[in-house]
Write an enzyme that holds these catalytic residues in place. Structure first.
Site, PDB file in Angstrom:
ATOM      1  N   GLY A 238       0.838  -1.185   0.000  1.00  0.00           N
ATOM      2  CA  GLY A 238       0.000   0.000   0.000  1.00  0.00           C
ATOM      3  C   GLY A 238       0.876   1.238   0.000  1.00  0.00           C
ATOM      4  O   GLY A 238       2.079   1.168  -0.235  1.00  0.00           O
TER       5      GLY A 238
ATOM      6  N   ASP B 162       6.439  -7.963   4.041  1.00  0.00           N
ATOM      7  CA  ASP B 162       6.107  -6.551   4.241  1.00  0.00           C
ATOM      8  C   ASP B 162       6.972  -5.730   3.297  1.00  0.00           C
ATOM      9  O   ASP B 162       8.191  -5.675   3.449  1.00  0.00           O
ATOM     10  CB  ASP B 162       6.362  -6.159   5.694  1.00  0.00           C
ATOM     11  CG  ASP B 162       6.026  -4.693   5.958  1.00  0.00           C
ATOM     12  OD1 ASP B 162       5.347  -4.083   5.115  1.00  0.00           O
ATOM     13  OD2 ASP B 162       6.451  -4.172   7.006  1.00  0.00           O
TER      14      ASP B 162
ATOM     15  N   PRO C 238       8.045  -2.155   1.011  1.00  0.00           N
ATOM     16  CA  PRO C 238       8.001  -0.691   1.121  1.00  0.00           C
ATOM     17  C   PRO C 238       6.877  -0.102   0.290  1.00  0.00           C
ATOM     18  O   PRO C 238       6.489  -0.650  -0.751  1.00  0.00           O
ATOM     19  CB  PRO C 238       9.372  -0.261   0.581  1.00  0.00           C
ATOM     20  CG  PRO C 238      10.233  -1.467   0.679  1.00  0.00           C
ATOM     21  CD  PRO C 238       9.317  -2.631   0.474  1.00  0.00           C
TER      22      PRO C 238
ATOM     23  N   ASP D 294     -10.994   4.105  12.604  1.00  0.00           N
ATOM     24  CA  ASP D 294     -11.242   4.893  13.816  1.00  0.00           C
ATOM     25  C   ASP D 294     -11.090   6.387  13.565  1.00  0.00           C
ATOM     26  O   ASP D 294     -11.671   7.210  14.275  1.00  0.00           O
ATOM     27  CB  ASP D 294     -10.294   4.441  14.937  1.00  0.00           C
ATOM     28  CG  ASP D 294      -8.835   4.476  14.516  1.00  0.00           C
ATOM     29  OD1 ASP D 294      -8.518   3.894  13.457  1.00  0.00           O
ATOM     30  OD2 ASP D 294      -8.020   5.080  15.244  1.00  0.00           O
TER      31      ASP D 294
ATOM     32  N   LEU E 207      38.505   6.297 -27.320  1.00  0.00           N
ATOM     33  CA  LEU E 207      37.772   7.539 -27.546  1.00  0.00           C
ATOM     34  C   LEU E 207      37.848   7.972 -29.008  1.00  0.00           C
ATOM     35  O   LEU E 207      38.738   7.544 -29.755  1.00  0.00           O
ATOM     36  CB  LEU E 207      38.340   8.649 -26.663  1.00  0.00           C
ATOM     37  CG  LEU E 207      38.159   8.492 -25.151  1.00  0.00           C
ATOM     38  CD1 LEU E 207      39.021   9.515 -24.418  1.00  0.00           C
ATOM     39  CD2 LEU E 207      36.691   8.642 -24.769  1.00  0.00           C
ATOM     40  N   SER E 208      36.910   8.829 -29.395  1.00  0.00           N
ATOM     41  CA  SER E 208      36.988   9.447 -30.714  1.00  0.00           C
ATOM     42  C   SER E 208      38.287  10.251 -30.792  1.00  0.00           C
ATOM     43  O   SER E 208      38.612  11.024 -29.884  1.00  0.00           O
ATOM     44  CB  SER E 208      35.791  10.369 -30.930  1.00  0.00           C
ATOM     45  OG  SER E 208      35.885  11.030 -32.181  1.00  0.00           O
TER      46      SER E 208
ATOM     47  N   GLY F 291      42.895   7.309 -32.345  1.00  0.00           N
ATOM     48  CA  GLY F 291      43.782   6.734 -33.351  1.00  0.00           C
ATOM     49  C   GLY F 291      43.439   5.307 -33.726  1.00  0.00           C
ATOM     50  O   GLY F 291      44.251   4.603 -34.341  1.00  0.00           O
TER      51      GLY F 291
ATOM     52  N   SER G 244      32.953   1.849 -29.320  1.00  0.00           N
ATOM     53  CA  SER G 244      32.346   0.777 -28.504  1.00  0.00           C
ATOM     54  C   SER G 244      32.496   1.099 -27.017  1.00  0.00           C
ATOM     55  O   SER G 244      33.249   0.448 -26.301  1.00  0.00           O
ATOM     56  CB  SER G 244      32.949  -0.587 -28.839  1.00  0.00           C
ATOM     57  OG  SER G 244      34.353  -0.585 -28.852  1.00  0.00           O
TER      58      SER G 244
END
Length: 634
Positions: A31, A110, A112, A168, A469-470, A473, A542
């Site tokens: 709930g 029980d 969360p 209640d 990386l770009s 090389g 990649s």
């Protein structure tokens, strides 16, 4: 509720026997936040635990007299759910509690209430028979009420207690109660929940928890405990289904005995029954049903047994023993519902590990069809799934598995997805049906294979996978390496990142999902070229380890050589031959690796070359020497 059994004083062994054979109900409480779940569970535990402790004290006092140990009572049930999740590598925030009454034993999960813990709620509900969905009488049906109800239905729980708590605080108003019930039933009807038992409660004051409250004279239904003690557990349906026994291990203590052990997921089995082993399809008959207590004439769903067969056939862990006349389906492509449980999004084409029953296979989500807005039940377009999102997707496995639709059998139709690198559970799903193409497409045997093609070319095929990386090389070095291999008489082909995007992958962009698909396609093409006997060079950023791991997994040991062209970002950016870094820094180029998209450097490449410390020619020579040392060339 529990009360002190007269058997404790007169026949402790009979009492223990009865307790051991009480039925077990697993239920979940869920709930919204602060709706009183902890108070409700505390009330149930308190009123049963006090009397149960009296029983334990009496058992221990009489243990010497009767020659038994009070600790023998089966408290392993308390951690049964947790142990099952730990075996699957799941980290959860679900509290499991055990309690017992005179009529039944219970395990309550029980979970969360916050939306971000949807994955935890799914974990807790996966083994439950009943859901107790709490609603604060002051607030009525909320977003989380609808979310949890949808998940309850999705997971296959069909019996729901609508526990309207804190009555209640609304003066035990029948009008409030009826309004909430009507609103909830309208939503429940839309998602297919029909077996609903609404109960007005005050968990704090005990109203309608264990006994009917004088404050709700207008209520004539069961109390919460009465419902939990009497609701039918769906064991009969499980036993009425056809035999399903996922093989957990092959038991062979000596040369004269070979048994196949596991827990029966559904159905019954007895000696003489004709069985089929999936996915192989081989058939035999049951010779014996072996247990630690001796052979059985019959075994039913839920029992852990070892079967011996009349024939010597090949069976391994992960296979499924089924009734020969009612076999499960076998396929490698499915439609499924997937609940995503990881912070990192689900990306189509990324390779995961799928666990279904006792079998573990490779898997990828090939196409999300849509995701579900559980508040409105709308179907929304989706290319990926984020944390706690639910989608309907197509799923592809790297080998066939035996299964039943989840709606038919939760044990043989449910699965989890595991990250290949971290071993974290990232998703849980339910299989709907096998895709038609899974039955129509089969591998064709070819007489000329990779080894024959490699012999004709006089070389060992493989992939040299350049990553970095770009501007690092990669293409320059890969081009030099190919020229050197060509001069040596080697048969090669260079797959370059830019060139591939002019044709094969021209439909892809640079989002994370598109990058994953880009590398997946390249890896599959490289695999085909290796099968043709070539030495393949690939020059791609990649950026993700998972996709590089996929490329490696497609090839045989020793055929994949990862080469990290290790150039620092500032050096690569200073080169910026194509002007891409400048565009990315100006915000004109989104999802650019190193700027606003991550690069995951290789952790253990076969070779790392630092282009700051060497020329491209020297780097190419280092690659040649390395693949010679690895035996790819001589």
């Amino acid at each position: 509720m529990a009360h002190v059994s007269d058997l404790i004083a007169t026949d402790i062994e009979q009492y223990l026997h009865q307790h051991q054979h009480k039925s077990l109900l697993r239920f979940i409480t869920c709930g919204s936040v602060d709706d009183g779940k902890s108070t409700l569970i505390g009330r149930l535990l308190y009123d049963s635990k006090m009397l149960f402790e009296d029983q334990l004290a009496a058992v221990e006092a009489d243990s010497k007299k009767w020659g038994t140990q009070g600790g023998d009572i089966d408290f392993a049930l308390l951690v049964d759910g947790l142990a099952a999740e730990r075996e699957q590598g799941i980290t959860i925030d679900v509290a499991y509690r055990f309690f017992s009454t005179e009529r039944r034993k219970f395990i309550v999960a029980d979970t969360p209430g916050h939306e971000q813990y949807t994955r935890n709620m799914v974990t807790g509900a996966s083994t439950a028979d009943v859901a107790v969905i709490l609603v604060d009488a002051r607030k009525g049906v909320l977003t989380q009420t609808r979310r949890h109800s949808y998940l309850v239905h999705l997971i296959g729980i069909r019996k729901v207690v609508l526990a309207i708590n804190k009555m209640d605080l609304v003066d035990y108003s029948e009008k409030v109660f009826r309004r909430i019930v009507d609103e909830y039933r309208e939503f429940a009807q839309r998602i297919g929940l029909a077996d609903i038992t609404p109960i007005p409660l005050s968990a704090l004051k005990g109203d309608n928890m264990l006994a009917h409250s004088d404050r709700t004279p207008w209520y004539r239904g069961p109390t919460l405990m009465a419902y939990l003690e009497t609701v039918e557990v769906d064991e009969a349906r499980q036993q009425a289904g056809p035999l399903r026994l996922p093989v957990q291990w092959v038991n062979r203590p000596n040369l004269d005995f070979r048994g196949f052990a596991g827990t029966i997921a559904s159905g019954v089995v007895k000696p003489g029954d004709r069985i089929r082993v999936l996915p192989s399809g081989r058939e035999s008959r049951v010779a014996r049903i072996v247990t630690a207590s001796g052979d059985l004439p019959l075994a039913v769903a839920g029992q852990s047994i070892t079967l011996t067969l009349t024939d010597e056939i090949d069976i391994s862990r992960g296979d499924m023993i089924v009734a020969a006349d009612s076999p499960a389906e076998v396929a490698d492509q499915f439609e499924c519902t997937l609940v995503w449980m990881a912070d990192e999004p689900m990306l189509p084409g990324r390779q995961y590990v799928l666990k279904i029953g006792t079998r573990t296979v490779g898997a990828s989500v090939t196409e999300p069809k849509y995701k579900v807005n559980v508040n409105t039940l709308e179907h929304l377009a989706a290319k990926q799934l984020a944390l706690n999102e639910i989608g309907v997707c197509n799923l592809a496995l790297d080998r066939p598995v035996a299964f039943d639709p989840y709606a038919v059998n939760r044990d043989t139709g449910g699965f989890i997805l595991i990250d290949r690198l971290t071993n974290n559970t990232v998703g849980a799903g339910m299989l709907h049906f096998a895709l038609r193409r899974a039955h129509n497409i089969h591998l064709q045997h070819l007489d000329v294979d990779k080894a024959a093609r490699a012999r004709l070319k006089g070389q060992q095929p493989g992939v040299l996978w350049f990553t970095g990386l770009s501007g690092a090389g990669k293409s320059t070095i890969a081009n030099l390496v190919e020229k050197k291999l060509h001069a040596m008489g080697r048969h090669t082909y260079l797959l370059d990142g830019d060139n591939v995007r002019h044709g094969l992958n021209k439909d892809l962009g640079f989002t994370e999902a598109d990058r994953v698909e880009n590398i997946r396609r390249v890896a599959e093409v490289a695999k085909l070229m290796v099968d043709a006997g070539l030495i393949v060079l690939t020059a791609f950023i990649s950026p993700f380890r998972a996709e590089r791991a996929l490329a490696r997994s497609l090839l045989a040991d020793g055929e994949f050589v990862e080469i990290h062209v290790d150039t620092p970002l500032d050096v690569a950016e200073a080169r910026d031959v194509k002007g891409l870094y400048r565009k990315a820094r100006r915000g004109e180029l989104k999802n650019f690796t190193g700027v606003d998209s991550p690069y995951e450097a290789p952790e253990a490449p076969e070779l790392r070359v630092n282009t700051v410390e060497c020329t491209p020619e020297q780097a190419a020579d280092a690659v040649i020497e390395r693949i010679r040392a690895l035996g790819l060339i001589d």
